[in-house]
Scaffold this active site. Structure first.
Site, PDB file in Angstrom:
ATOM      1  N   LYS A 122       0.855  -1.184   0.000  1.00 55.06           N
ATOM      2  CA  LYS A 122       0.000   0.000   0.000  1.00 55.06           C
ATOM      3  C   LYS A 122       0.894   1.237   0.000  1.00 55.06           C
ATOM      4  CE  LYS A 122      -4.210   1.780   2.148  1.00 55.06           C
ATOM      5  NZ  LYS A 122      -5.232   1.600   3.204  1.00 55.06           N
ATOM      6  N   GLU A 131     -19.767  -5.226   9.768  1.00 53.42           N
ATOM      7  CA  GLU A 131     -20.702  -4.411  10.549  1.00 53.42           C
ATOM      8  C   GLU A 131     -21.776  -5.248  11.228  1.00 53.42           C
ATOM      9  OE1 GLU A 131     -18.824  -1.876   7.424  1.00 53.42           O
ATOM     10  OE2 GLU A 131     -19.854  -3.824   7.399  1.00 53.42           O
ATOM     11  N   ARG A 189     -25.618  -1.393   7.060  1.00 55.49           N
ATOM     12  CA  ARG A 189     -25.295  -2.796   6.779  1.00 55.49           C
ATOM     13  C   ARG A 189     -25.577  -3.689   7.983  1.00 55.49           C
ATOM     14  NH1 ARG A 189     -19.759  -2.953   3.314  1.00 55.49           N
ATOM     15  NH2 ARG A 189     -20.900  -4.644   2.332  1.00 55.49           N
TER      16      ARG A 189
END
Length: 684
Positions: free
Chosen positions: A302, A409, A437
């Site tokens: 990343k 979630e 969600r």
């Protein structure tokens, strides 16, 4: 293999974000992905350098997601080189990693407008480009969407490749595994590319992350033969290992032969170096020909190619625009913004500030630490939003009471419910858009059992450049219809702190809803207070007691500051035909959406209120204003007797496109001038 490694070593690493557009001749020659097909492999590697440098420059101009985009430059080039988009379907998960994709699909010259009003969206969006096959913003959706595409194509007899790119963080979302399970059941032709950078936004955690780490640390890979068959061998970067150990180690890596993906039913290849262009071209060209569900596991860095981001991938997940240098600042002096002249003079908010305003996430973080120090029953949960929710200090000081459950979630909400059955007091820190969600779990597992769980709902309201996928403008509606729920909406940082304390101390399920960004600069007072549940506050009465019109302006949450300024403008309006102001305004900080302060509403109407306006940064349909309407129409005796005029000011029945928060407020009529205009219409 040796030549591939040699070629891949040509890639550059940069240390500074350029302020001047870099020279990118190869990149400038690409108008559509088909232009890539005439490039040599060496040119593709040079193109990766140019594309990475261009992304650095663009991020400095516009801000936005950063690290993940730098990490998939080579993968994006390889995919568009090998596939025939948009006929072949490329599905990006989340969208944090799609900037390079936008550049290569005809949007290079518009990338500087990304996240700006009327500019490119922060995420793939079907309406923006034929190359954006599926609109995304929430994670873990790509395999489900790609599977749907694959099955529809098969049904129609169309032979097109569907490639889904999903990060290791998004793979922790249960929806991804549900889709993988179904893909195997359907024997679908589906290519899934797992971009493993050991990161989502925070560091990836949990058993799945450890499983990926084992695959990497084994030193081996499942390569793909020219016939498309799996072949177990040593990874190229591990060839310096003692060859005498190789056979023993091969027998000691069952996780490669019996890994999770293979156990589910996918054909697994990897892990491969996701920055090695020749290797990616070889592997993906073979993998896309393999029938059935296939997963190619690549490992990337990343922030690849930008040294500061490689060292701090969390800090460089997203960045703001580069600050304007002195010469640039001087050149902008004296410029006049192209805004409309206001109809009446709107006073500026008179808010004393003794220090820089805190972000609401910082207020929440401060409350967490303060309360945890005083109450050892407090536990805190986040679905992969430790940094964004302001929980870094809490996690450091109270590590045994901090639970990051990754991008899950639904699990986060039910985990809190289970904790609450055992006498502790969990707080779930979650963005408004992501709480959507976990809605079934909120109803079924928390509210139905009336468990003692507090929801700290961040990023409520309009969120600016992240646009419609991340806007938290539905929570009042979907929360207030749930029995047992209490919903608080603080006007500023200080009230946010004390409402968090109030809801935490309440025995039951509660929610405190606050916006993205900084507050007004209000100082947080100590010690923590406990407000009366459902009690609003009349903060100001502006104007003449003898005015013929008396307006109750009911402000919910941080729209109170806007309400104050609009009220001052209305109460002081002596323009046009009015010799003197003809309206008295009662500015009410409602503080609670559920329960409403119905006693105060009755009192205001009995005192002669002629007009009522509600103000919220939420959809008008089903929102806090709707709650007021329901009470007035169904229960209020005073309203039935006097019938004051009522209007609800909020967000109309549409999705709000990205732009700055100020631009979004103006677009919705929620800036001060927009509110004044709507109040004037009501009064007229």
């Amino acid at each position: 293999m040796e030549s591939a490694a040699k070629l891949s070593s040509l890639q550059q690493t940069y240390a500074v974000i350029p302020r001047v557009r870099p020279h990118t001749p190869l990149l400038d020659a690409i108008n559509t992905p088909s232009d890539l097909k005439k490039f040599t492999t060496a040119q593709l590697i040079n193109l990766a350098d140019e594309l990475r440098l261009f992304l650095l420059y663009s991020a400095g101009q516009s801000g936005g997601h950063f690290g993940a985009n730098l990490g998939v430059v080579e993968l994006t080039i390889a995919l568009h080189y090998l596939l025939d988009a948009p006929q072949d379907q490329i599905v990006w998960d989340v969208g944090h990693q799609a900037y390079a994709h936008k550049v290569l699909t005809g949007r290079r010259d518009k990338l500087g407008t990304i996240r700006s009003k009327d500019g490119l969206t922060a995420f793939p969006e079907r309406a923006e480009s034929a190359y954006d096959t599926f609109g995304v913003g929430h994670s873990s959706t790509s395999i489900s969407a790609g599977l749907g595409m694959s099955l529809a194509l098969r049904y129609q007899g169309r032979a097109q490749t569907v490639a889904c790119i999903i990060g290791d963080g998004a793979m922790t979302g249960g929806m991804a595994f549900e889709a993988m399970n179904d893909a195997v059941q359907q024997d679908a032709d589906l290519l899934v590319i797992l971009n493993d950078n050991d990161m989502s936004i925070s560091c990836s955690i949990g058993g799945f992350s450890r499983h990926l780490a084992m695959l990497w640390e084994s030193g081996y890979q499942v390569d793909i033969s020219d016939a498309g068959e799996p072949v177990l061998c040593q990874r190229p970067d591990m060839q310096a290992f003692d060859r005498r150990k190789r056979h023993k180690e091969m027998r000691d890596v069952p996780q490669l032969e019996d890994n999770l993906f293979k156990a589910v039913g996918f054909t697994y290849f990897g892990p491969f170096d996701g920055h090695n262009v020749p290797e990616l071209l070889r592997v993906l060209s073979l993998a896309k020909q393999v029938k059935g569900p296939v997963l190619v596991h690549i490992y990337t860095t990343k922030g690849k190619g930008f040294a500061p981001a490689e060292l701090d991938p969390v800090g460089y997940h997203a960045i703001g625009k580069l600050p304007i240098e002195d010469d640039e600042a001087k050149s902008t002096e004296g410029r006049v913004s192209a805004t409309n002249t206001p109809k009446i003079d709107i006073p500026k908010a008179d808010i004393p500030k003794t220090r820089p305003a805190l972000k609401y996430s910082q207020v929440f973080g401060q409350f967490l630490c303060d309360k945890a120090a005083a109450d050892d029953k407090l536990l805190a949960i986040t679905p992969a939003m430790e940094e964004g929710s302001g929980m870094i200090d809490f996690a450091h000081h109270f590590p045994t009471r901090f639970f990051d459950v990754a991008i899950a979630e639904q699990h986060a909400v039910t985990l809190a419910a289970g904790m609450a059955t055992q006498g502790v007091k969990p707080i779930v820190a979650i963005y408004s858009t992501f709480l959507q969600r976990g809605y079934d779990q909120l109803i079924h597992d928390v509210a139905l059992q009336n468990l003692d769980v507090t929801f700290a709902i961040d990023r409520a309201g309009l969120v600016g450049e992240d646009g419609a996928t991340h806007a938290g403008v539905f929570d009042f509606a979907f929360l207030r219809c749930v029995p047992n729920m209490l919903i608080a909406a603080p006007k500023d940082e200080n009230e946010c702190y004390h409402l968090l304390n109030t809801c935490y101390e309440y025995q039951g399920c509660t929610a405190v809803r606050y916006p993205r960004g900084v507050g007004t600069g209000a100082i947080i007072t100590q010690p923590a207070q406990t407000y009366n549940i459902g009690e609003a506050v009349v903060e100001a009465v502006l104007g003449n007691d003898n005015a013929p019109n008396k307006l109750a302006l009911l402000a919910f949450g941080t729209m109170f500051a806007t309400a104050q300024q609009a009220a001052q403008a209305i109460a002081n309006d002596d323009s046009e035909l009015n010799a003197e102001p003809d309206c008295q305004v009662h500015v009410v900080n409602m503080r609670w959406v559920k329960p409403l302060d119905t006693k105060l509403l009755e009192t205001l109407i009995e005192q002669g209120i002629t007009h009522i306006a509600t103000l919220e940064e939420h959809m008008t349909m089903g929102g806090a204003g709707s709650a007021v309407n329901e009470y007035l129409l169904n229960e209020s005796l005073a309203f039935k007797n006097s019938r004051p005029a009522v209007c609800n000011i909020g967000i109309a029945d549409r999705f709000i496109a990205h732009g700055s928060q100020a631009e979004q407020w103006a677009d919705c009529g929620l800036d001060v001038q927009g509110v004044v205009d709507q109040l004037q219409n009501l009064l007229s």
